[in-house]
Design an enzyme around this catalytic site. Sequence first.
Site, PDB file in Angstrom:
ATOM      1  N   GLU A  74       0.812  -1.313  -0.078  1.00 37.40           N
ATOM      2  CA  GLU A  74       0.025  -0.097  -0.101  1.00 37.40           C
ATOM      3  C   GLU A  74       0.808   1.216  -0.015  1.00 37.40           C
ATOM      4  O   GLU A  74       0.648   2.078   0.721  1.00 37.40           O
ATOM      5  CB  GLU A  74      -1.061  -0.046   1.035  1.00 37.40           C
ATOM      6  CG  GLU A  74      -1.679  -1.279   0.857  1.00 37.40           C
ATOM      7  CD  GLU A  74      -3.063  -1.301   2.334  1.00 37.40           C
ATOM      8  OE1 GLU A  74      -2.991  -0.357   2.875  1.00 37.40           O
ATOM      9  OE2 GLU A  74      -4.019  -2.262   2.142  1.00 37.40           O
ATOM     10  N   GLU A  84      -5.660 -10.452  -3.227  1.00 32.78           N
ATOM     11  CA  GLU A  84      -6.489 -10.441  -2.069  1.00 32.78           C
ATOM     12  C   GLU A  84      -7.985 -10.429  -2.499  1.00 32.78           C
ATOM     13  O   GLU A  84      -8.619  -9.587  -2.001  1.00 32.78           O
ATOM     14  CB  GLU A  84      -6.061  -9.305  -1.244  1.00 32.78           C
ATOM     15  CG  GLU A  84      -4.815  -8.977  -0.768  1.00 32.78           C
ATOM     16  CD  GLU A  84      -4.612  -8.099   0.514  1.00 32.78           C
ATOM     17  OE1 GLU A  84      -5.380  -7.486   0.900  1.00 32.78           O
ATOM     18  OE2 GLU A  84      -3.230  -7.661   0.322  1.00 32.78           O
TER      19      GLU A  84
HETATM   20  C1  XIL Z   1      -5.986  -7.891   7.159  1.00 32.79           C
HETATM   21  C2  XIL Z   1      -6.363  -9.037   7.565  1.00 32.79           C
HETATM   22  O1  XIL Z   1      -7.041  -9.878   6.922  1.00 32.79           O
HETATM   23  C3  XIL Z   1      -7.116  -8.814   8.967  1.00 32.79           C
HETATM   24  O2  XIL Z   1      -7.061 -10.074   9.642  1.00 32.79           O
HETATM   25  C4  XIL Z   1      -6.018  -7.882   9.957  1.00 32.79           C
HETATM   26  O3  XIL Z   1      -6.692  -7.584  10.930  1.00 32.79           O
HETATM   27  C5  XIL Z   1      -5.888  -6.542   8.960  1.00 32.79           C
HETATM   28  O4  XIL Z   1      -5.286  -7.111   7.653  1.00 32.79           O
HETATM   29  N1  XIL Z   1      -4.949  -5.449   2.790  1.00 32.79           N
HETATM   30  C6  XIL Z   1      -4.025  -6.073   3.094  1.00 32.79           C
HETATM   31  C7  XIL Z   1      -4.043  -7.180   4.077  1.00 32.79           C
HETATM   32  O5  XIL Z   1      -3.000  -5.850   2.424  1.00 32.79           O
HETATM   33  O6  XIL Z   1      -2.940  -7.490   4.850  1.00 32.79           O
HETATM   34  C8  XIL Z   1      -5.325  -7.016   4.986  1.00 32.79           C
HETATM   35  O7  XIL Z   1      -5.351  -8.065   5.848  1.00 32.79           O
HETATM   36  C9  XIL Z   1      -6.588  -6.476   4.258  1.00 32.79           C
HETATM   37  C10 XIL Z   1      -6.317  -5.263   3.300  1.00 32.79           C
END
Ligand code: XIL
Length: 374
Positions: free
Chosen positions: A160, A275
């Site tokens: 990010e 994701e």
């Molecule tokens: C999220 C997880 O799914 C959660 O369980 C945690 O509390 C926070 O992070 N973008 C990302 C991931 O790159 O690492 C995030 O994952 C979701 C958004």
Amino acid sequence: MRVSASRRQVLTALAALPLAMSVPFGSGSTQSGPAAPPAAPRRAYFGTAVRPDQIFGDPKLRDALIRDCTCLTPEVHLKWSAIEWDRGRPWFANVDAIIAFAREHRMEVRGHTLLWEQTTPGWAREAIETDQDWGVIDAHFANLLPRYRDSIGEWDVVNEPIDTEQGDDGLRRNVFQRAFGPNYIVRALESARALAPEARLMINDYSLEYDNPVDEARRAAMLGLVERLKRAGAPLDGVGLQAHLDLGKGRLPARRLEAFFGELAGMGVDIVITELDVREADRGLPLATRDARVAEAAREYLDLALAQPAVTGIVTWGLSDRYSWLQEQAPRTKAALAARPLDGAALNRGLPYCADFGPKPLHAAVMGAMAAAA
Ligand code: XIL
């Protein structure tokens, strides 16, 4: 140190885990029974994000992982705050448990993520901000990259980095950018490359999907960033597109997405959908309609992505609605997750399996898109 996959290590690792989430299986599926076996051969890998307590506490999840996935990524436990919340005392057991399971089942592991402001421990933020000491980052990378050299082939080095709203020239004003300037991404990639010469190194970001000014600006910022990194000679092998789809954001702009995937590929980077999940817009509709809408959006996105040969993998952010971070995003779904018995219809239904592991149309959509592209 190499990671060994011995049972004993797994058990030791398990002993250190928080209590497994053991909830009774509930309703909410529109279909049930085992999912169809995955279609082979595949051009791109298919993976998902997991936590070790889920793998070892839920046989249905475990079976689904073995059936569907050729790649796993730790959802939480590789993040800096999970590895080294206590400075100088890294804790690897949770990651080791996932890796041992992946090895046992011949799956690859994606490393997520080395640098992400949100999961940087307080002590590290402070040290970086006050001392501007890159040594803190080098030490963090040195904890992970050599240890997992033979088990993690792909890393999200920076997560990010883009912010077109409050950022500086499209780059997020995070602790790394404030301390080291915009060049921190080049530096992070170089530091990672020095410790993991064989790994595929990536940057990963979100909100790059829809037809609105923010996503449009973010796509342009991502293209600009990749171009600058490549021009600077940074060892960037790929770009991760999170693809948290959202039915409230309208239709996917097919031509713009095609162009975006094409421009990224043209700069010589691989693309991984890292994701994938779908946020619903209206949970009041009939279940079959809800599930069909979710599946349709994902299929559309995946068909566009997989038409681009540079796309090397698809990862969903969880396999079952029971274990989706999206439930945590709204008070009502969060409450629904805690209710017993678990009512799958009250959850956001944005992952391939419902809460009791009946495969939903999204499962068929993902596997169908992958089979069609293979
Ligand atoms: C999220 C997880 O799914 C959660 O369980 C945690 O509390 C926070 O992070 N973008 C990302 C991931 O790159 O690492 C995030 O994952 C979701 C958004």
